[in-house]
Design a protein around this motif. Structure first.
Motif, PDB file in Angstrom:
ATOM      1  N   GLY A 198      -3.916   8.331  -3.705  1.00 23.65           N
ATOM      2  CA  GLY A 198      -3.468   6.937  -3.749  1.00 23.65           C
ATOM      3  C   GLY A 198      -2.380   6.705  -2.728  1.00 23.65           C
ATOM      4  N   PHE A 199      -1.700   7.801  -2.364  1.00 28.88           N
ATOM      5  CA  PHE A 199      -0.650   7.764  -1.340  1.00 28.88           C
ATOM      6  C   PHE A 199      -0.324   9.202  -0.991  1.00 28.88           C
ATOM      7  CE2 PHE A 199       1.441   7.987  -5.459  1.00 28.88           C
ATOM      8  CZ  PHE A 199       2.308   9.057  -5.289  1.00 28.88           C
ATOM      9  N   GLU A 236      -9.226   6.957   0.087  1.00 26.54           N
ATOM     10  CA  GLU A 236      -7.967   6.337  -0.337  1.00 26.54           C
ATOM     11  C   GLU A 236      -8.260   5.442  -1.523  1.00 26.54           C
ATOM     12  OE1 GLU A 236      -5.007   5.222   2.642  1.00 26.54           O
ATOM     13  OE2 GLU A 236      -5.002   3.232   1.769  1.00 26.54           O
ATOM     14  N   ASP A 244      -6.810   3.418  -5.278  1.00 26.57           N
ATOM     15  CA  ASP A 244      -5.696   2.897  -6.055  1.00 26.57           C
ATOM     16  C   ASP A 244      -5.145   4.040  -6.920  1.00 26.57           C
ATOM     17  OD1 ASP A 244      -4.375   0.385  -7.574  1.00 26.57           O
ATOM     18  OD2 ASP A 244      -5.172   1.769  -9.084  1.00 26.57           O
ATOM     19  N   GLU A 245      -3.824   4.045  -7.129  1.00 20.14           N
ATOM     20  CA  GLU A 245      -3.191   5.122  -7.907  1.00 20.14           C
ATOM     21  C   GLU A 245      -3.804   5.289  -9.297  1.00 20.14           C
ATOM     22  OE1 GLU A 245       0.832   3.829  -8.025  1.00 20.14           O
ATOM     23  OE2 GLU A 245       1.248   4.327  -5.939  1.00 20.14           O
ATOM     24  N   SER A 275      -9.034  -2.209 -11.652  1.00 20.23           N
ATOM     25  CA  SER A 275      -8.311  -1.969 -10.396  1.00 20.23           C
ATOM     26  C   SER A 275      -9.250  -1.515  -9.290  1.00 20.23           C
ATOM     27  CB  SER A 275      -7.233  -0.908 -10.610  1.00 20.23           C
ATOM     28  OG  SER A 275      -6.397  -1.266 -11.681  1.00 20.23           O
ATOM     29  N   GLY A 276      -9.076  -2.081  -8.116  1.00 23.27           N
ATOM     30  CA  GLY A 276      -9.919  -1.736  -6.963  1.00 23.27           C
ATOM     31  C   GLY A 276     -10.863  -2.865  -6.626  1.00 23.27           C
ATOM     32  N   SER A 288     -10.543  -5.572  -3.588  1.00 18.59           N
ATOM     33  CA  SER A 288      -9.801  -4.979  -2.468  1.00 18.59           C
ATOM     34  C   SER A 288     -10.779  -4.324  -1.496  1.00 18.59           C
ATOM     35  CB  SER A 288      -8.809  -3.938  -2.989  1.00 18.59           C
ATOM     36  OG  SER A 288      -9.480  -2.736  -3.322  1.00 18.59           O
ATOM     37  N   VAL A 291      -2.915   2.421  -0.066  1.00 11.60           N
ATOM     38  CA  VAL A 291      -3.015   1.240  -0.936  1.00 11.60           C
ATOM     39  C   VAL A 291      -2.091   1.338  -2.150  1.00 11.60           C
ATOM     40  CG1 VAL A 291      -5.367   0.649  -0.227  1.00 11.60           C
ATOM     41  CG2 VAL A 291      -5.017   2.107  -2.251  1.00 11.60           C
ATOM     42  N   ARG A 292      -1.686   2.576  -2.486  1.00  6.21           N
ATOM     43  CA  ARG A 292      -0.808   2.804  -3.649  1.00  6.21           C
ATOM     44  C   ARG A 292      -1.339   2.042  -4.866  1.00  6.21           C
ATOM     45  NH1 ARG A 292       4.631   5.680  -2.755  1.00  6.21           N
ATOM     46  NH2 ARG A 292       3.957   5.980  -4.886  1.00  6.21           N
ATOM     47  N   GLY A 293      -0.461   1.266  -5.548  1.00 12.01           N
ATOM     48  CA  GLY A 293      -0.926   0.568  -6.747  1.00 12.01           C
ATOM     49  C   GLY A 293      -1.341  -0.863  -6.484  1.00 12.01           C
ATOM     50  N   PRO A 344      -4.018  -2.525  -5.265  1.00 10.61           N
ATOM     51  CA  PRO A 344      -5.274  -3.112  -5.763  1.00 10.61           C
ATOM     52  C   PRO A 344      -5.210  -3.420  -7.265  1.00 10.61           C
ATOM     53  CG  PRO A 344      -5.733  -1.255  -4.306  1.00 10.61           C
ATOM     54  CD  PRO A 344      -4.252  -1.237  -4.567  1.00 10.61           C
ATOM     55  N   GLY A 345      -4.647  -2.502  -8.029  1.00 10.73           N
ATOM     56  CA  GLY A 345      -4.547  -2.701  -9.476  1.00 10.73           C
ATOM     57  C   GLY A 345      -3.518  -3.750  -9.852  1.00 10.73           C
ATOM     58  N   ALA A 397      -5.302  -4.285   0.623  1.00  9.27           N
ATOM     59  CA  ALA A 397      -4.787  -3.430  -0.459  1.00  9.27           C
ATOM     60  C   ALA A 397      -4.474  -4.309  -1.666  1.00  9.27           C
ATOM     61  CB  ALA A 397      -3.551  -2.674   0.009  1.00  9.27           C
TER      62      ALA A 397
END
Lengths: 288, 267
Positions: free
Chosen positions: A72-73, A98, A100-101, A122-123, A126, B138-140, B142-143, B170
């Motif tokens: 996610g990062f 890549e 989402d966390e 989530s996702g 995007s 993208v980290r968090g 998208p959510g 993102a």
């Protein structure tokens, strides 16, 4: 109870090139760095690395061990971007997924729960599904008919995590602010390896922290490594915090090939004991 | 560290004494106005000062964390750790995911690129397969954006940030959310964008970006010029509101006595 104590090199001897390896911790926090350093010393290659990435991912990229990443990062926290990760991305030398966390958690949880996927909002919307065209959606079979992202299970050949304490059978304990997702990494793996600051008798575990701090059960753990200062230079609270000075030195060296060669020669050319000795010597020098 | 009781909230404020950073903080604080009992998650310095100021003044029920794993009551300075008896909750990263999926959170992130529908990029510049510049990933984002309200803080308003098309979505904007439909379309809310020049929202036609106010000393033309797409500009654009005397006291004396806000905002 089985005695599962091993050395870092014995853990690495059980790994194979091309494997998918999950690494616990989060960013530059409680990373199993002594195990990562052992992989860097090995002849393993073409690994797929799944992590909430930090310098673990950076070191494996710098050593040419990682072919593919799922993350996610990849961050050093106090330094927002991991320099080796950035170089590998901009140089096009690594294949990435890549996510989402939260997707990463769901993928690990699916694997640990023996499910092929878990639905998640989530996702959606995007570019994550665009740049990961293997991702699929799933429609709720109930009256709502909602469409979700079907986060695929992230099966791991091996998981590496670093905890504060463990017993010789693999009951692992965290004493810091956050468990991160270490239990899910272990659950998602064929074989999970726990390094820890100290191996203690089972009876001492609940003296160190509340029963809720017992994060990993021995039934999920294949090997236990005693690795004092093993998370260096990442955090391992309350045993120690991040070595920010060393992390700055690492990041500065990583930005320049010549400096990186010197850094590698100084710190990473020998075994774990010589790494720790070099770190101790440079810390002593800084104090003087 | 505690909020004093002897302040007159209606004391007059001389606009000449208020810095650009303080206008930005008041505008960021307003993002959480009316949110009630939800987790406010600010990233970067100005939003962090703003969230603590909002709770210490007009939005007392907000939850605030130390960015690590604890929720704290009270008001504390940037860079300071409150005492243990101020802890009111435990929020390791896993529980942050629980909260964000529940919708009871409002984050303020800082995008490297944002477009007229609020699609935001924090991931990478250029082609994703081989970026010219790797950013955070993208980290968090998208959510966050499809589960609960999101606002953005842009310390330097420019055509590099406000772009026609972001290189990587993102954070999800209104057009993308509406293409997905369902829960995503229902729950997406890009509440506001605060920059060093202005306040913007998505009240334009089809949820496009609209100019809400300009900070004192900034013209509408300056904002339009620094924006890389056609902004919805109402006939009458007011000045951003003045922070109250109480907000200024909290900002200057309690949350940011060292003046870190001025390092993040150049007027």
């Amino acid at each position: 109870m089985a005695d599962k104590r091993m050395t870092e090199d014995e853990v690495v001897a059980e790994l194979r090139s091309g494997m998918t390896i999950g690494i616990g911790g989060w960013g530059s926090r409680r990373k199993p760095m002594s195990l990562v350093r052992a992989i860097c010393r090995s002849d393993l290659h073409d690994l797929t690395v799944i992590a909430y990435g930090g310098p673990d991912v950076g070191l494996l990229l710098a050593a040419g061990k990682a072919k593919r990443l799922v993350y996610g990062f990849v961050s050093l926290d106090s330094i927002p971007l991991e320099p080796h990760f950035r170089a590998a991305r901009e140089g096009g030398t690594v294949t990435v997924s890549e996510w989402d966390e939260g997707m990463l958690q769901w993928g690990l949880y699916a694997a640990a729960s023996r499910l092929s996927f878990l639905p998640l909002r989530s996702g959606l919307g995007s570019d994550v599904p665009i740049v990961n065209p293997d991702l699929r959606t799933v429609t709720s079979p109930y009256a709502d008919g909602t469409e979700y992202l079907a986060v695929p299970a992230l099966h791991l050949d091996a998981a590496l995590v670093h905890l504060n304490r463990a017993d010789a059978s693999g009951n692992g304990q965290y004493l810091g602010p956050d468990a991160y997702f270490d239990d899910l990494f272990c659950g998602a793996a064929e074989r999970a390896y726990v390094s820890c600051e100290r191996i203690v008798p089972t009876a001492e575990l609940t003296a160190a922290g509340p029963v809720q701090s017992l994060l990993v059960r021995r039934s999920e753990v294949a090997g236990v490594v005693e690795a004092p200062n093993g998370a260096h230079f990442t955090t391992c609270e309350p045993d120690y915090g991040r070595d920010e000075a060393f992390q700055r030195e690492y990041a500065q060296a990583a930005a320049d090939p010549e400096a990186w060669a010197a850094f590698t020669a100084h710190y990473l050319s020998g075994d774990e004991a010589s790494y720790q000795a070099a770190v101790a010597a440079s810390t002593l020098e800084a104090v003087r | 560290m505690s909020v004093q009781e002897d302040v007159r909230p209606d004391a007059p404020v001389d606009p000449e004494t208020v810095t650009r950073a303080e206008f930005c903080i008041a505008a960021c604080a307003d993002a959480w106005r009316g949110d009630g009992e939800i987790l406010a998650s600010p990233m970067m310095t100005v939003p962090t000062i703003a969230a603590r100021t909002a709770r210490a003044s007009f939005e007392p029920d907000l939850l605030l964390s130390d960015g690590e794993s604890r929720l704290y009551t009270g008001t504390w300075a940037i860079g300071e750790t409150p005492p243990l008896d101020r802890v009111e909750g435990y929020v390791p990263f896993r529980r942050i995911f629980d909260i964000l999926w529940s919708g009871k959170r409002h984050v303020m992130m800082s995008p490297s690129q944002v477009d007229r529908f609020g699609n935001a990029n924090i991931s990478a510049l250029g082609e994703f397969a081989r970026p010219t510049r790797q950013l955070l990933g993208v980290r968090g984002a998208p959510g966050n954006t499809v589960n609960h309200p999101t606002s953005y803080w842009v310390p330097k308003h420019s055509t590099r940030v406000f772009v026609e098309r972001v290189d990587m979505v993102a954070g999800v904007g209104y057009d993308r959310a509406s293409a997905v439909g369902g829960d995503v379309e229902r729950d997406v809310e890009i509440r506001r964008i605060v920059t060093n020049l202005a306040v913007l929202d998505f009240g334009g036609p089809d949820h496009t970006m609209r100019l809400v106010s300009v900070h004192p000393g900034v013209t509408v033309d300056q904002v339009v010029e620094a924006t890389g797409f056609a902004l919805d500009v109402p006939a009458d654009v007011p000045e951003s509101r003045l922070p109250t005397a109480e907000e200024l006291r909290i900002i200057r004396e309690v949350v940011d006595p060292r003046g870190l806000r001025d390092k993040e905002v150049r007027a």
